[in-house]
Design an enzyme around this catalytic site. Structure first.
Site, mmCIF file in Angstrom:
data_model
loop_
_atom_site.group_PDB
_atom_site.id
_atom_site.type_symbol
_atom_site.label_atom_id
_atom_site.label_comp_id
_atom_site.label_asym_id
_atom_site.label_seq_id
_atom_site.Cartn_x
_atom_site.Cartn_y
_atom_site.Cartn_z
ATOM 1 N N GLU A 1 -56.428 -6.080 40.806
ATOM 2 C CA GLU A 1 -55.403 -7.117 40.706
ATOM 3 C C GLU A 1 -54.534 -7.012 39.521
ATOM 4 O OE1 GLU A 1 -57.103 -10.767 42.215
ATOM 5 O OE2 GLU A 1 -57.577 -9.887 44.041
ATOM 6 N N ASP B 1 -62.811 -7.181 48.224
ATOM 7 C CA ASP B 1 -63.608 -8.145 47.717
ATOM 8 C C ASP B 1 -63.493 -9.295 48.644
ATOM 9 O OD1 ASP B 1 -61.197 -8.880 46.757
ATOM 10 O OD2 ASP B 1 -61.867 -9.248 44.792
ATOM 11 N N SER B 2 -62.564 -9.325 49.583
ATOM 12 C CA SER B 2 -62.419 -10.485 50.664
ATOM 13 C C SER B 2 -63.950 -10.471 51.374
ATOM 14 C CB SER B 2 -61.570 -10.258 51.826
ATOM 15 O OG SER B 2 -61.484 -8.932 52.143
ATOM 16 N N ASP C 1 -62.224 -2.348 46.326
ATOM 17 C CA ASP C 1 -61.969 -3.370 45.383
ATOM 18 C C ASP C 1 -62.971 -3.243 44.423
ATOM 19 O OD1 ASP C 1 -59.251 -4.872 45.786
ATOM 20 O OD2 ASP C 1 -60.361 -6.203 47.221
ATOM 21 N N GLU D 1 -49.002 -9.599 47.965
ATOM 22 C CA GLU D 1 -49.607 -10.594 48.850
ATOM 23 C C GLU D 1 -48.815 -12.091 48.660
ATOM 24 O OE1 GLU D 1 -53.984 -11.133 48.688
ATOM 25 O OE2 GLU D 1 -53.823 -12.908 49.787
ATOM 26 N N LYS E 1 -58.992 -0.366 44.029
ATOM 27 C CA LYS E 1 -57.845 -1.391 43.905
ATOM 28 C C LYS E 1 -58.147 -2.285 43.056
ATOM 29 C CE LYS E 1 -56.889 -4.527 47.355
ATOM 30 N NZ LYS E 1 -56.943 -5.717 46.491
#
Ligand code: KIV
Length: 289
Positions: free
Chosen positions: A139, A68-69, A107, A206, A137
């Site tokens: 978070e 999602d970057s 993501d 991260e 993925k």
């Protein structure tokens, strides 16, 4: 063997390098587990479009992340927060279409899984069915454990992401290093163990101190993928626009820039404009008669 059973090639995890060992099918979670067993480190890059993903696939990158970057590196937002499910589905489908061999991980964007495990299931299924990715993925450590469990039970491979979680940028007030100090380090270890226990096949670490990332990597059976986590994680991920020098301005300390694509493209655009202005383009060989 019936139609749904894996072929011998699919069944067999690679015993040689992830780079040379799998050429006739996509990389799977079993290949990544086998790589950890034999101590082979691997790389992951982000990708947001078919063309760039194809380049990385041909270069042998075993895992591509439709991060999602994309929000700040592809779509022009300041953070990852505004990215929607529809955007992730569209970008992920393009990356899948542009590749043959890499495992494609997508993501789950902010707001698409935090509400409940059922919401996570609904949106992860969209990425699998509509985009065709091989894994998702999300978070969060302990806080995301129930969702990870449900997805894994449903047959969806999950990569977890702990330490600095960029979707929380507004809560952090920036992008601070995580896991510093005893209490924070213990929490990171608890998070890492929680996602492994829930069935995640790998975990991104991260912006955490290198010594702590090494400790987590040693204590986990699943591969750790570092970004700003020092040299001892099982794998390393970089955002491709940072890695290739496309990002404007400052990049984080943990980035190594392997090319200067921004300068290359800028030079190409200036040379084209100059040729047009001076009449050197198009030349005879570019013209039809
Ligand atoms: O969205 C992303 O690109 C990521 C990487 C930084 C791991 O989550």
């Amino acid at each position: 063997m019936n139609a749904s059973s894996p072929s011998p090639a699919q069944n067999q995890a690679t015993t040689t390098s992830l780079y040379g060992g799998v050429t006739n099918r996509r990389v799977t979670v079993r290949d990544l587990a086998a790589a950890k067993q034999r101590g082979e480190k691997w790389s992951m890059l982000t990708a947001y479009d078919a063309l760039t993903a194809g380049v990385f696939d041909e270069a042998g990158t075993p895992v591509l992340l439709v991060g999602d970057s994309a929000g700040n590196c592809h779509l022009g937002y300041e953070t990852t927060v505004p990215v929607t499910m529809d955007q992730m589905v569209m970008l992920s489908a393009a990356v899948v279409r542009g590749t043959k061999r890499a495992m494609i991980v997508a993501d789950l964007p902010f707001g698409s899984y935090q509400e409940s495990p059922a919401q996570a299931m609904h949106n992860a299924a969209r990425l699998m069915k509509e985009a065709g990715v091989g894994a998702v993925k999300l978070e969060g450590g302990e806080r995301s454990a129930r969702s990870i469990e449900l997805l894994v039970e449903a047959g969806i491979p999950v990569m977890a992401h702990i330490g600095l979680t960029p979707q929380s940028v507004h809560a952090y007030g920036g992008y601070p290093v995580q896991g510093r100090g005893d209490e924070a380090a213990h929490q990171l270890l608890r998070d890492a163990k929680a996602v492994q226990q829930s069935g995640a096949f790998a975990v991104v670490l991260e912006a955490v101190p290198a010594e702590l990332a090494a400790q987590v990597t040693e204590q986990l059976m699943i591969p750790t993928v570092g970004i700003g986590g020092g040299p001892d994680t099982d794998a390393q991920v970089l955002v491709w626009t940072d890695m290739a020098g496309m990002t404007a301005g400052r990049v984080p300390k943990f980035v190594k820039q392997y090319a200067d694509l921004r300068a290359v493209l800028g030079d190409a655009a200036r040379a084209f404009a100059e040729d047009v202005r001076g009449g050197a383009f198009p030349a005879e060989e570019h013209s039809f008669h």
